[in-house]
Design an enzyme around this catalytic site. Structure first.
Site, PDB file in Angstrom:
ATOM      1  N   HIS A 205      41.136  11.186  32.858  1.00 56.47           N
ATOM      2  CA  HIS A 205      40.346  12.105  32.034  1.00 56.47           C
ATOM      3  C   HIS A 205      39.947  11.427  30.743  1.00 56.47           C
ATOM      4  O   HIS A 205      40.687  10.586  30.198  1.00 56.47           O
ATOM      5  CB  HIS A 205      41.128  13.393  31.744  1.00 56.47           C
ATOM      6  CG  HIS A 205      42.318  13.195  30.839  1.00 56.47           C
ATOM      7  ND1 HIS A 205      42.264  13.423  29.473  1.00 56.47           N
ATOM      8  CD2 HIS A 205      43.580  12.772  31.095  1.00 56.47           C
ATOM      9  CE1 HIS A 205      43.447  13.166  28.944  1.00 56.47           C
ATOM     10  NE2 HIS A 205      44.260  12.768  29.903  1.00 56.47           N
TER      11      HIS A 205
ATOM     12  N   HIS B  84      36.424  11.400  27.483  1.00 52.81           N
ATOM     13  CA  HIS B  84      35.048  11.740  27.089  1.00 52.81           C
ATOM     14  C   HIS B  84      34.115  10.586  27.469  1.00 52.81           C
ATOM     15  O   HIS B  84      33.657   9.818  26.612  1.00 52.81           O
ATOM     16  CB  HIS B  84      34.986  12.025  25.591  1.00 52.81           C
ATOM     17  CG  HIS B  84      35.803  13.212  25.177  1.00 52.81           C
ATOM     18  ND1 HIS B  84      35.764  14.411  25.851  1.00 52.81           N
ATOM     19  CD2 HIS B  84      36.684  13.385  24.132  1.00 52.81           C
ATOM     20  CE1 HIS B  84      36.580  15.270  25.257  1.00 52.81           C
ATOM     21  NE2 HIS B  84      37.149  14.673  24.224  1.00 52.81           N
TER      22      HIS B  84
END
Length: 347
Positions: free
Chosen positions: A131, A133
């Site tokens: 995970h 951005h």
């Protein structure tokens, strides 16, 4: 020998021959039955080995899974990621955070190559849940046949921008002592819009589309129609499931049904766990209708909202075929298909 005795001897011989032929026929039938029984046993053994090998292959296949959640900022991504962290020990997988310099969602070409190799070849970390951005990255460009499973969550674009605006100034209850970049700026979102400030400008809405569009230069050209269409294409063709912040529990429930190797127990944890709604932006004030209307005049908002509505429609379509509501509670539908007319027949 008298003719009478000759006749009796011939009759006895004939009877003996008939008896022997009958016995031989019985032996042949017994041998045939034995051969068929042995053959059936061998077939069952082969089938059993295939089943066992298939089960082993299925386990190996599951243990080779990689899920990538290229999370969009301020879409409840921390709340969802906390569920993955809480379940990793119980469900036996690894969680890895992709920490890019200054949270830059675009990787350099050499970093793209490194990341693809890591994700594909780092067997010690599989099964893995990554995970971070980071915008969508197409693994097939690098010659990888087995692609990771992409998932994501998006949010109403204005709601996301408002949350991000206050987050930069007041932080959240996840790390309340951390000093934020705009800390000390007391200006409300409405005041920012009225003053035409840069932190609340329509250009700041342009984020969810490029995150799904990917690492192409056109993806980050604000207001690009090509980027919007590419983001839609990737959502439909490259993502297993994309939910919305406003219906996060349903997203978690459907993931548990589709990927129990990772998310078994996720729904109950989301409903009862302490971390499910842990991160809340502090001091957030809802914008006025006037501020919303002003942002909605922008072509950028119209495109981001079109993408949001497209995602919401797709999510609700998938959900409609996966769950039903009864007495105010959602429940998953049971398996709705079976196999028949299987040939060749086994005896």
């Amino acid at each position: 020998m008298p003719p009478k005795f000759q006749l009796l001897a011939l009759l006895a011989f004939a009877i003996a021959m008939i008896f022997l032929e009958n016995q031989i026929q019985k032996l042949e039938e017994s041998r045939g039955k034995l051969e068929r029984a042995i053959a059936r046993h061998e077939v069952r053994e082969i089938e059993q080995r295939h089943i066992q090998e298939g089960a082993k292959e299925a386990l190996v296949e599951e243990d080779d899974l990689v899920v990538i959640y290229n999370r969009v900022p301020k879409t409840a991504s921390t709340s969802f990621t906390n569920i993955a962290y809480d379940l990793c020990n119980k469900n036996h997988y690894h969680v890895l955070h992709i920490n890019t310099t200054k949270n830059n969602p675009v990787m350099s070409l050499q970093d793209q190559v490194r990341f693809v190799k890591n994700v594909t070849l780092w067997k010690e970390m599989k099964p893995a849940f990554y995970h971070g951005h980071v915008s969508f990255l197409d693994f097939t460009k690098f010659g990888i046949k087995k692609k990771p499973i992409y998932i994501n969550v998006i949010r109403d674009p204005i709601e996301r921008l408002v949350s991000y605006y206050y987050f930069l100034r007041f932080g959240d209850d996840y790390r309340p002592g951390l000093r934020r970049r705009k800390q000390g700026d007391k200006k409300t979102f409405d005041e920012c819009v009225a003053a035409g400030g840069s932190d609340c400008a329509p250009e700041k809405l342009w984020l969810q589309i490029p995150f799904f569009c990917g690492h192409y230069s056109e993806c980050w050209n604000i207001g690009s129609k090509w980027a919007l269409e590419q983001a839609k294409y990737n959502l439909v063709n490259e993502y297993m499931l994309v939910g919305v912040t406003e219906e996060l529990e349903d997203f978690v429930m459907m993931l548990e049904a589709a990927l129990p190797r990772f998310f078994k127990g996720a729904t109950e944890l989301f409903r009862t766990g302490k971390k499910s709604h842990l991160r809340k932006t502090s001091e957030k004030k809802p914008p006025t209708k006037e501020s919303i209307a002003r942002l909605q005049q922008s072509d950028i908002w119209k495109m981001e909202n079109e993408f949001y509505e497209f995602t919401l429609e797709q999510f609700q379509y998938v959900r409609a075929h996966a769950v039903r509501e009864k007495d105010g509670e959602l429940y998953l539908l049971a398996q709705n298909f079976f196999y028949e007319k299987i040939y060749p027949k086994t005896t």
